[in-house]
Write an enzyme that holds these catalytic residues in place. Sequence first.
Site, PDB file in Angstrom:
ATOM      1  N   THR A   1       0.780  -1.148   0.025  1.00 50.90           N
ATOM      2  CA  THR A   1      -0.104  -0.020  -0.284  1.00 50.90           C
ATOM      3  C   THR A   1       0.997   1.276  -0.084  1.00 50.90           C
ATOM      4  O   THR A   1       2.061   1.159   0.452  1.00 50.90           O
ATOM      5  CB  THR A   1      -0.858   0.056   1.353  1.00 50.90           C
ATOM      6  OG1 THR A   1      -0.224   0.211   2.205  1.00 50.90           O
ATOM      7  CG2 THR A   1      -1.808  -1.197   1.277  1.00 50.90           C
ATOM      8  N   GLY A   2       0.517   2.247  -0.635  1.00 48.57           N
ATOM      9  CA  GLY A   2       1.307   3.475  -0.651  1.00 48.57           C
ATOM     10  C   GLY A   2       2.550   3.221  -1.528  1.00 48.57           C
ATOM     11  O   GLY A   2       3.366   3.868  -1.614  1.00 48.57           O
ATOM     12  N   GLY A   3       2.094   2.252  -2.777  1.00 49.08           N
ATOM     13  CA  GLY A   3       3.160   1.838  -3.452  1.00 49.08           C
ATOM     14  C   GLY A   3       3.571   2.606  -4.854  1.00 49.08           C
ATOM     15  O   GLY A   3       4.314   2.133  -5.467  1.00 49.08           O
TER      16      GLY A   3
ATOM     17  N   TYR B   1       1.831  12.665  15.107  1.00 48.58           N
ATOM     18  CA  TYR B   1       2.388  11.841  13.823  1.00 48.58           C
ATOM     19  C   TYR B   1       3.193  10.742  14.584  1.00 48.58           C
ATOM     20  O   TYR B   1       3.006   9.595  14.144  1.00 48.58           O
ATOM     21  CB  TYR B   1       3.117  12.525  12.926  1.00 48.58           C
ATOM     22  CG  TYR B   1       3.980  11.580  11.996  1.00 48.58           C
ATOM     23  CD1 TYR B   1       3.202  10.828  10.789  1.00 48.58           C
ATOM     24  CD2 TYR B   1       5.355  11.722  12.083  1.00 48.58           C
ATOM     25  CE1 TYR B   1       4.090  10.307   9.852  1.00 48.58           C
ATOM     26  CE2 TYR B   1       5.888  10.721  10.987  1.00 48.58           C
ATOM     27  CZ  TYR B   1       5.513   9.896   9.971  1.00 48.58           C
ATOM     28  OH  TYR B   1       6.116   9.329   9.262  1.00 48.58           O
TER      29      TYR B   1
ATOM     30  N   SER C   1       8.223   5.197  11.774  1.00 48.32           N
ATOM     31  CA  SER C   1       8.854   6.465  11.703  1.00 48.32           C
ATOM     32  C   SER C   1       9.801   6.613  12.710  1.00 48.32           C
ATOM     33  O   SER C   1       9.521   6.502  13.841  1.00 48.32           O
ATOM     34  CB  SER C   1       7.877   7.558  11.405  1.00 48.32           C
ATOM     35  OG  SER C   1       8.794   8.904  11.487  1.00 48.32           O
TER      36      SER C   1
ATOM     37  N   SER D   1       4.800   5.518  -5.046  1.00 50.10           N
ATOM     38  CA  SER D   1       5.630   6.824  -4.970  1.00 50.10           C
ATOM     39  C   SER D   1       6.767   6.359  -3.730  1.00 50.10           C
ATOM     40  O   SER D   1       6.521   5.604  -3.063  1.00 50.10           O
ATOM     41  CB  SER D   1       5.542   8.161  -4.906  1.00 50.10           C
ATOM     42  OG  SER D   1       4.857   8.284  -3.520  1.00 50.10           O
ATOM     43  N   GLY D   2       8.124   7.074  -3.931  1.00 54.00           N
ATOM     44  CA  GLY D   2       8.890   6.870  -2.694  1.00 54.00           C
ATOM     45  C   GLY D   2       9.772   5.587  -2.414  1.00 54.00           C
ATOM     46  O   GLY D   2       9.836   4.803  -3.437  1.00 54.00           O
TER      47      GLY D   2
END
Length: 244
Positions: free
Chosen positions: A12-14, A150, A137, A16-17
Amino acid sequence: MGKLDGKVAVITGGSSGLALAGAKLFVDEGAHVFISGRRQEALDEAVKLIGRNVTAVQADSANLDDLDRLFDAVRREKGVVDVLWASAGTGEERKLGEITEQHFDAMFGLNARGTLFTVQKALPLFNDGGSIFMTGSIASVKGFPSWSVYAASKAVLHAYARVWLSELKDRRIRVNVLTPGQIATPIQEQLFDEETKAQFESLIPRGKMGRPEEIATVALFLASDDSTYVNGMELIVDGGTTAV
């Protein structure tokens, strides 16, 4: 032979970056990869970059109906999942005293709630012996000012991993957290001005930002049988930022 020959991976979120770099590497190592993201244009570009053995599904991981659509696509096309990299996330700074309900809900809605339901909805398709990992993070361990919400939304991921590995031990499904440090990505360009980027870069012992490809190789380690004895861990990949 590739390290992921014949495997099915969902990222997922694949679009970019670092997650896109991981998707490309996974395909190079033999996997068929499903990538998701909010923006169709970015997904289309990602598919072109990866080139083969990739399926893109437009989906917001904070939206449970979108997650259903993602895993319905996996079910129709491949029927199983071997690797899940729950990497979709969002970040925004806000000092204590300026935090709003909307800010809190946005951070936890995607980073914590979205990740949980991504994993839960993937489980019926998961092969025994598979690998789940989530993107954390270093904000959750470093204490950067203005990033409390966050940081908290990312800190829950290691708690998830520790509990879920116990719940999934009979199926031998591993659950870990991949926690990157300062990485030069498009989202970083959106969030930080040049002064802020320079400040974060100065915290890295080598004095240079990490590259998405340096995270992708660690993601491959967690996805593959190279890490069969790694479970419930937060693997920090930050060039030593949190060590000094």
